[in-house]
Write an enzyme that holds these catalytic residues in place. Structure first.
Site, PDB file in Angstrom:
ATOM      1  CG  ASP A   1      -1.777   1.147   1.389  1.00 42.38           C
ATOM      2  OD1 ASP A   1      -2.775   1.162   0.676  1.00 42.38           O
ATOM      3  OD2 ASP A   1      -1.487   2.045   2.202  1.00 42.38           O
TER       4      ASP A   1
ATOM      5  CD  GLU B   1      -2.669   2.188  -3.232  1.00 45.10           C
ATOM      6  OE1 GLU B   1      -3.873   2.432  -3.183  1.00 45.10           O
ATOM      7  OE2 GLU B   1      -1.890   2.452  -2.292  1.00 45.10           O
TER       8      GLU B   1
HETATM    9  C1  LIG Z   1      -2.394   5.340  -1.560  1.00 45.93           C
HETATM   10  C2  LIG Z   1      -2.736   5.420  -0.118  1.00 45.93           C
HETATM   11  O1  LIG Z   1      -3.096   6.464   0.337  1.00 45.93           O
HETATM   12  N1  LIG Z   1      -2.573   4.306   0.597  1.00 45.93           N
HETATM   13  C3  LIG Z   1      -2.847   4.159   1.992  1.00 45.93           C
HETATM   14  C4  LIG Z   1      -1.722   4.693   2.901  1.00 45.93           C
HETATM   15  O2  LIG Z   1      -2.214   5.115   4.077  1.00 45.93           O
HETATM   16  C5  LIG Z   1      -3.376   5.894   4.070  1.00 45.93           C
HETATM   17  C6  LIG Z   1      -3.652   6.304   5.432  1.00 45.93           C
HETATM   18  O3  LIG Z   1      -3.848   5.153   6.204  1.00 45.93           O
HETATM   19  C7  LIG Z   1      -4.531   5.102   3.519  1.00 45.93           C
HETATM   20  O4  LIG Z   1      -5.726   5.862   3.509  1.00 45.93           O
HETATM   21  C8  LIG Z   1      -4.210   4.774   2.143  1.00 45.93           C
HETATM   22  O5  LIG Z   1      -5.195   3.925   1.590  1.00 45.93           O
END
Ligand SMILES: CC(=O)N[C@H]1CO[C@H](CO)[C@@H](O)[C@@H]1O
Ligand SMILES: *[C@@H]1O[C@H](CO)[C@@H](O)[C@H](O)[C@H]1NC(C)=O
Ligand SMILES: *[C@@H]1O[C@H](CO)[C@@H](O)[C@H](O)[C@H]1NC(C)=O
Ligand SMILES: *[C@@H]1O[C@H](CO)[C@@H](O)[C@H](O)[C@H]1NC(C)=O
Ligand SMILES: *[C@@H]1O[C@H](CO)[C@@H](O)[C@H](O)[C@H]1NC(C)=O
Ligand SMILES: *[C@@H]1O[C@H](CO)[C@@H](O)[C@H](O)[C@H]1NC(C)=O
Ligand SMILES: *[C@@H]1O[C@H](CO)[C@@H](O)[C@H](O)[C@H]1NC(C)=O
Ligand SMILES: *[C@@H]1O[C@H](CO)[C@@H](O)[C@H](O)[C@H]1NC(C)=O
Ligand SMILES: *[C@@H]1O[C@H](CO)[C@@H](O)[C@H](O)[C@H]1NC(C)=O
Ligand SMILES: *[C@@H]1O[C@H](CO)[C@@H](O)[C@H](O)[C@H]1NC(C)=O
Ligand SMILES: [Ca+2]
Ligand SMILES: [Ca+2]
Length: 593
Positions: A244, A312
């Protein structure tokens, strides 16, 4: 340029395309590994390269104990559906222990399962049951930060000798006697990315919410901890990771201010106000991704199949490709990095045939030949594809991404054409969106996270009637899996299933050609298998008016293999080039030899 009629062109055009430049919408020849060079066909030999990955949003999938939240036992109950559909692997959005400030993207223990979802034993059982059915399981991995409840952060607050440098701490800058943050960096959730800690008398960095402190990846101990987490789950039996928000791992070592982006839609507190040259896609971030890949490759060396990672990243397309590895291939990164460009960032409702062409070509144009393409229609952060691009396009898009080479990714619900649900601000959970109810309808990601629509019983079969954490969409009587499976010969689900079945026969191909063409509203994608010259062609009328294929394409004898639910064709019919294709109708044919 290749303006030959479609049927004639296959091989001649291949010869041409190598030499001639391509204009938008022209017939273009591609291979499974990228553009133009037909001699450079690659055999996809690893399991993941031709797999269909299915993203499960666990809280909304199936609630086995009727407490309102989906859970691991619920997923186990539905593995038969996943197998029935023909899916090869699932990836689960985060199920780790978490205060759920950000729907599980704020982790307080990387090695445990949150009680909402069950226990480690449930997860073990899920892995066993999935593997028994030949389905692989990928876990989400959220290295961008931890929860502020995480034991590491609690210790770091106290300047504990081991954990003091696990997070990004900086002293305040005193300006005219006033305490201010060390630089101008902004949080994605608005406002300064720095939060003052009275306890530690320093600021800590949080690229997301205040409750999500950024880990300090410049501390080798942190890198080792996170690598240990990967090994822990590999030992547990998982088949890989979806990583992520990896763009945000490292920040500039000198903590330099970021320049304004010039984006006039962003106020000074908004993330978009600055150009993120010091907080995103840092060189060190890519090196760490490559190191994670080395770890997986080493781990897999003695195993019967490789454990994988997917990343991602929403960076520009050239930068995105670096997450696959270096352009030269000297270092590998993710097995694949999600292609958000072709069907999410690249297309909008009302798209034209030429835009669709360009959107797909763009990915082939950038991807280095040694990497494997992938095709993604949606995820838990995007309005559902049915809503975003129109339900009448769902079949065509599912068929299209299934015949394109490489990995196919399905977000749960796309196989039945599920649309966004109805959620009010008071019912919502998306932390950014519920902060301001007047913009909730535009900003919330809750709409694409409502429960899966299984059948026409109470709560769409999500559970036994307890109030679900997010409301079940009112559309569930019209759109649900059971009715599509039982009665709908020509339903979204059956079309999805047929397509995945056909895809099986593409697997062991030494390579193939893909041809994309755009003729007014008629989009054409052709796939030729090299082992037996089977030639599949998708005709997709992207426009609002009926079209006659023979206006653009020479007649052939072609048998209908799959068609969209609005089509009058039956499987096995001869395709009539002089007939009409209705608006949004898609027909996949196999040309007779
Ligand atoms: C792309 C993105 O924002 N990924 C995650 C990283 O952390 C944030 C905060 O927890 C998440 O909202 C996101 O989905
Ligand atoms: C769909 O129907 C088939 C045939 O009756 C059955 O085997 C299968 O389990 C059903 N799938 C789902 C997901 O209900
Ligand atoms: C600090 O105070 C001085 C005098 O009031 C003022 O001129 C200056 O702009 C202030 N500096 C900042 C950074 O606010
Ligand atoms: C914690 O350590 C930092 C860095 O050494 C120091 O600036 C800070 O004052 C310490 N905080 C406390 C409460 O001792
Ligand atoms: C793989 O097997 C070889 C030979 O048995 C062994 O030397 C090596 O340590 C093993 N590697 C891993 C990562 O287990
Ligand atoms: C909420 O959004 C509206 C519309 O953009 C804006 O005018 C308002 O100031 C926002 N409120 C808060 C508290 O941010
Ligand atoms: C949000 O959408 C719902 C459903 O369409 C509508 O009833 C509501 O008024 C909208 N809210 C705002 C603030 O626009
Ligand atoms: C593809 O090849 C593998 C390995 O040779 C084999 O196990 C598998 O059955 C083949 N699959 C198909 C669909 O032919
Ligand atoms: C289609 O098949 C028929 C019967 O075999 C044949 O006569 C005809 O020439 C074929 N048409 C094309 C365009 O190949
Ligand atoms: C289709 O139209 C063309 C040209 O009008 C004609 O030559 C051909 O015979 C037609 N084919 C069929 C199957 O009717
Ligand atoms: Ca539950
Ligand atoms: Ca970071």
């Amino acid at each position: 340029m290749c303006n030959t009629r479609h049927k004639m062109k296959s091989l001649q055009c291949l010869m041409f395309a190598v030499f001639c430049s391509v204009a938008f919408g022209d017939t273009v020849v591609l291979t499974n590994t990228g553009k133009e060079d037909g001699s450079n066909l690659k055999l996809f030999t690893e399991w993941w390269e031709t797999s269909v990955f299915y993203q499960i949003y666990p809280r909304s999938f199936k609630d086995s104990d009727n407490d309102g939240s989906g859970d691991l036992q619920g997923i186990i109950q539905k593995l038969d559906h996943i197998q029935d559909a023909g899916i090869d692997a699932v990836w689960l959005s985060p199920i780790y222990k978490s205060p759920q400030v950000d729907n599980g993207y704020d982790i307080s223990d990387y090695r445990d399962v949150d009680e909402i979802y069950g226990t480690l034993d449930d997860l073990k059982q899920l892995l066993d049951e999935a593997h028994k059915r030949g389905i692989k399981v990928i876990l989400d991995y959220v290295p961008n930060h931890t929860s502020d409840q995480h034991a590491w952060f609690q210790a770091s607050l106290k300047n504990d000798s081991v954990y003091a440098d696990y997070y990004v701490w900086k002293d305040a800058v005193i300006v005219n006697g006033t305490r201010t943050p060390p630089n101008n960096w902004l949080s994605e959730f608005k406002g300064s990315a720095w939060e003052w800690s009275e306890e530690r008398q320093q600021y800590y960095l949080h690229q997301f919410s205040v409750a999500q402190p950024d880990l300090n990846y410049r501390n080798p101990a942190v890198v080792n901890e996170l690598k240990d987490v990967l090994t822990y789950w590999l030992d547990f039996g998982v088949d890989g990771f979806r990583m992520d928000a990896v763009f945000a791992l490292f920040e500039d070592a000198q903590f330099r201010d970021e320049p304004p982006s010039g984006d006039t839609n962003s106020g000074p507190e908004d993330y978009g106000y600055l150009k993120h040259i010091y907080t995103a896609d840092q060189h060190e971030t890519l090196q760490l991704i490559y190191d994670f890949r080395d770890l997986l490759d080493k781990y897999s060396a003695n195993l019967s199949y490789p454990r994988i990672m997917m990343t991602e990243v929403y960076s520009d397309i050239a930068t995105t490709m670096l997450y696959y590895g270096t352009y030269s291939g000297s270092r590998k990164g993710a097995h694949f990095t999600f292609n958000f460009w072709s069907f999410i960032l690249g297309l909008q409702k009302g798209f034209t045939s030429t835009q669709l062409w360009g959107s797909i070509y763009n990915w082939f144009n950038y991807i280095p030949a040694q990497y494997t393409p992938n095709w993604v229609l949606g995820n838990h952060d995007q309005s559902r594809v049915s809503t975003r691009l129109g339900p009448e396009n769902v079949d065509a898009l599912n068929i299209l991404i299934s015949i394109l080479p490489g990995v196919q990714v399905t977000y749960n619900g796309e196989e039945i054409g599920q649309e966004n649900g109805e959620v009010t601000c008071e019912q919502g959970y998306d932390p950014q969106a519920i902060k301001n109810c007047s913009t909730f309808n535009q900003t919330s990601r809750d709409f694409e996270r409502t429960p899966f629509q299984w059948d026409s019983t109470v709560n769409a079969g999500f559970n036994e009637g307890a109030e679900p954490w997010l409301p079940v969409s009112q559309k569930y009587l019209e759109t649900n899996l059971e009715s599509q499976n039982v009665t709908g010969i020509n339903s979204h689900y059956n079309i999805y299933k047929q397509t995945l079945q056909l895809r099986q026969s593409f697997r062991n191909e030494t390579g193939y050609f893909v041809l994309l063409s755009s003729y007014a509203n008629l989009f054409v994608a052709e796939r030729i298998l090299s082992s037996n010259n089977d030639d599949y062609v998708l005709y997709y009328n992207v426009g609002d008016e009926a079209v006659t294929p023979s206006k653009y394409i020479a007649e052939a004898n072609a048998t209908v293999v799959i068609r969209s639910s609005n089509s009058a064709y039956n499987i096995g019919d001869l395709f009539n080039y002089n007939g009409t294709l209705l608006a949004r109708e898609a027909v996949l044919v196999r040309l007779d030899k």
